[in-house]
Design a protein around this motif. Structure first.
Motif, short mmCIF file in Angstrom:
data_model
loop_
_atom_site.label_atom_id
_atom_site.label_comp_id
_atom_site.label_asym_id
_atom_site.label_seq_id
_atom_site.Cartn_x
_atom_site.Cartn_y
_atom_site.Cartn_z
N SER A 261 23.84 -39.84 -30.33
CA SER A 261 25.15 -39.22 -30.47
C SER A 261 25.97 -39.97 -31.52
CB SER A 261 25.89 -39.22 -29.11
OG SER A 261 26.09 -40.54 -28.66
N LYS A 262 27.14 -39.42 -31.82
CA LYS A 262 28.00 -40.05 -32.82
C LYS A 262 28.63 -41.34 -32.29
CE LYS A 262 29.19 -35.77 -35.21
NZ LYS A 262 30.27 -34.86 -35.63
N GLN A 263 28.70 -41.52 -30.96
CA GLN A 263 29.26 -42.73 -30.36
C GLN A 263 28.33 -43.92 -30.60
OE1 GLN A 263 29.68 -42.52 -26.16
NE2 GLN A 263 31.21 -44.11 -26.02
N PRO A 264 28.85 -45.10 -30.98
CA PRO A 264 27.98 -46.27 -31.20
C PRO A 264 27.18 -46.62 -29.94
CG PRO A 264 30.18 -46.67 -32.06
CD PRO A 264 30.26 -45.39 -31.30
N GLU A 265 26.06 -47.27 -30.16
CA GLU A 265 25.16 -47.58 -29.04
C GLU A 265 25.80 -48.55 -28.05
OE1 GLU A 265 20.54 -49.07 -28.36
OE2 GLU A 265 21.45 -49.03 -30.36
N SER A 266 26.54 -49.55 -28.55
CA SER A 266 27.15 -50.54 -27.66
C SER A 266 28.18 -49.88 -26.74
CB SER A 266 27.82 -51.64 -28.49
OG SER A 266 28.78 -51.07 -29.38
N GLU A 267 29.00 -48.97 -27.30
CA GLU A 267 30.00 -48.29 -26.48
C GLU A 267 29.34 -47.38 -25.44
OE1 GLU A 267 32.81 -46.24 -28.84
OE2 GLU A 267 33.41 -47.98 -30.02
N ALA A 268 28.27 -46.72 -25.84
CA ALA A 268 27.56 -45.84 -24.90
C ALA A 268 26.97 -46.64 -23.74
CB ALA A 268 26.47 -45.07 -25.63
N ASN A 269 26.43 -47.85 -24.04
CA ASN A 269 25.86 -48.69 -22.99
C ASN A 269 26.95 -49.22 -22.05
OD1 ASN A 269 23.30 -48.33 -24.00
ND2 ASN A 269 23.36 -50.16 -25.29
N LEU A 270 28.10 -49.61 -22.63
CA LEU A 270 29.21 -50.08 -21.79
C LEU A 270 29.71 -48.99 -20.86
CD1 LEU A 270 31.26 -52.24 -24.32
CD2 LEU A 270 30.12 -53.05 -22.25
N ASP A 271 29.84 -47.77 -21.37
CA ASP A 271 30.28 -46.65 -20.52
C ASP A 271 29.30 -46.39 -19.40
OD1 ASP A 271 32.43 -46.42 -22.17
OD2 ASP A 271 31.63 -44.72 -23.33
N LEU A 272 28.02 -46.52 -19.70
CA LEU A 272 27.00 -46.32 -18.68
C LEU A 272 27.08 -47.38 -17.59
CD1 LEU A 272 24.46 -44.76 -17.75
CD2 LEU A 272 23.12 -46.30 -19.17
N ILE A 273 27.29 -48.66 -17.98
CA ILE A 273 27.40 -49.75 -16.99
C ILE A 273 28.65 -49.58 -16.13
CG2 ILE A 273 27.76 -52.24 -16.76
CD1 ILE A 273 26.04 -52.50 -19.37
N LYS A 274 29.77 -49.19 -16.77
CA LYS A 274 31.01 -48.98 -16.01
C LYS A 274 30.87 -47.85 -15.00
CE LYS A 274 34.19 -50.70 -19.55
NZ LYS A 274 35.25 -50.32 -20.53
N SER A 275 30.23 -46.78 -15.41
CA SER A 275 30.05 -45.65 -14.50
C SER A 275 29.19 -46.01 -13.30
CB SER A 275 29.44 -44.46 -15.25
OG SER A 275 28.13 -44.79 -15.70
N VAL A 276 28.23 -46.95 -13.51
CA VAL A 276 27.36 -47.36 -12.39
C VAL A 276 28.09 -48.33 -11.46
CG1 VAL A 276 25.23 -48.58 -11.81
CG2 VAL A 276 25.24 -46.94 -13.67
N LEU A 277 28.80 -49.34 -12.05
CA LEU A 277 29.46 -50.36 -11.24
C LEU A 277 30.69 -49.82 -10.52
CD1 LEU A 277 29.22 -53.43 -13.66
CD2 LEU A 277 27.81 -52.93 -11.66
N ASN A 278 31.46 -48.95 -11.15
CA ASN A 278 32.69 -48.43 -10.55
C ASN A 278 32.47 -47.16 -9.74
OD1 ASN A 278 33.96 -50.50 -11.90
ND2 ASN A 278 34.52 -49.24 -13.66
N LYS A 279 31.27 -46.92 -9.40
CA LYS A 279 30.96 -45.69 -8.67
C LYS A 279 31.37 -45.86 -7.21
CE LYS A 279 27.37 -42.20 -8.57
NZ LYS A 279 25.95 -41.90 -8.90
N LYS A 280 32.19 -44.95 -6.70
CA LYS A 280 32.65 -44.97 -5.31
C LYS A 280 32.04 -43.79 -4.57
CE LYS A 280 37.06 -47.16 -6.41
NZ LYS A 280 38.54 -47.02 -6.34
#
Length: 349
Positions: A261-280
């Motif tokens: 995607s157009k989003q950088p790889e580092s930002e995409a990985n951070l979003d993925l980690i946040k979505s997993v850790l902050n999952k309620k």
């Protein structure tokens, strides 16, 4: 005497190397000479197999091979290029096949026409005498084109053509066009022989193509990238081709779109980690309320069953003699209506 003994021992060892061609078996082996196959139904000797496995199996293989060769030498033979060749009979053993036996190759349109008219293919001569060049010229191959250049070293320009036109280049273009047309006809003949539908073309040429053909060709070209056209910018008021058979022409329709995607790889990985850790865990309030009501109802039913069904609720007993919960008389328009408060009086009509 020692010399004689040594000679006899050596002769005996030489005789052991050459074993007899006669092999004796308890049960007769089944031999299929056409398949070059022999099957031995006799049982293995377990004692010899345990003592020396390699020697026993080698001996058994040699005996069975000797039986097969004996049967081959009983067949009629002939000499081919100073070699004796045996004529094998058709095989008798039927082996299973993974796929069905291939059928005859379908004839092309030209082959059918030649068969109907009785035309036979004539072998061309490798060289033909050219009277202009006064020498033998090959009929095909790269040397033929060289001889044509020598023969046609000058070309006449037609009167209705531009005098600056390169006639040699026009001749090359005309020849390449004929080769392309012949290739298309050949491919169509193959498709027709296999009884398949001729595939649609993406672009017919500027003279023949319509607006829909141009639109289809542009859509196909746009989606033929590695990203399946994901990063291709759209023009203003651009439309996508639609209709029957358009998806089959688009290469991207048969493979998944790129995960890039157009989003950088580092930002995409951070979003993925946040979505997993902050999952309620999601709480379904309606389901929780319905479960609570079901539990309360089951408790009341169990209490009624325990007392034999004669118990009455306490609330009903209290409300019976309490005037506080009795219906009030209407005030005849003298009172003020409390907003949000539910009235228990009789409804006027």
């Amino acid at each position: 005497m020692d010399v004689v003994k040594e000679i006899l021992e050596k002769h005996q060892k030489d005789l052991e190397k050459y074993k007899p061609i006669t092999v004796e078996k308890h049960l007769e082996c089944r031999v299929d000479v056409g398949m070059m196959l022999i099957s031995d139904p006799n049982d293995l000797k377990e004692q010899e197999l345990k003592e020396d496995r390699e020697t026993y199996l080698l001996k058994l293989t040699r005996d069975n091979t000797q039986l097969l060769i004996n049967d081959i030498w009983q067949l009629p033979t002939e000499r081919v290029d100073e070699c004796i060749v045996a004529k094998l009979p058709p095989p008798s053993t039927i082996l299973p096949r993974l796929r069905k036996v291939p059928g005859p190759k379908p004839l092309t349109k030209w082959e059918k026409f030649a068969k109907e008219k009785g035309l036979t293919k004539k072998k061309k001569d490798k060289k033909v005498y050219d009277e202009v060049l006064d020498k033998w010229v090959p009929t095909y191959g790269f040397k033929r084109s060289e001889s044509e250049k020598q023969k046609e070293w000058v070309l006449e320009v037609p009167q209705n053509a531009d005098p600056m036109t390169d006639m040699f280049q026009e001749k090359i273009d005309l020849r390449s066009e004929k080769v392309a047309k012949n290739e298309i006809k050949r491919m169509r003949n193959i498709v027709r022989a296999k009884k398949d539908q001729v595939p649609r073309s993406g672009y017919f040429g500027a003279e023949v193509a319509s607006s829909n053909n141009f639109l289809t060709a542009a859509t196909v070209a746009k989606s033929s990238t590695a990203s399946v056209g994901k990063f291709q910018e759209k023009l203003r008021k651009e439309k996508e081709a639609r209709g029957i058979g358009v998806k089959e022409l688009i290469p991207g329709a048969k493979r998944k779109a790129s995960h890039i995607s157009k989003q950088p790889e580092s930002e995409a990985n951070l979003d993925l980690i946040k979505s997993v850790l902050n999952k309620k865990p999601k709480v379904d309030i309606e389901k929780a309320v319905s479960l609570q009501k079901q539990e309360d109802r089951m408790e009341r039913e169990s209490a009624v069953d325990a007392t034999g069904g004669k118990t009455k609720s306490k609330k009903a007993g209290k409300r019976k003699g309490n005037r506080k919960f009795a219906a009030k008389k209407p005030k005849g328009g003298r009172g003020q209506k409390a907003i949000g408060k539910k009235s228990f009086g009789r409804k006027r009509r």
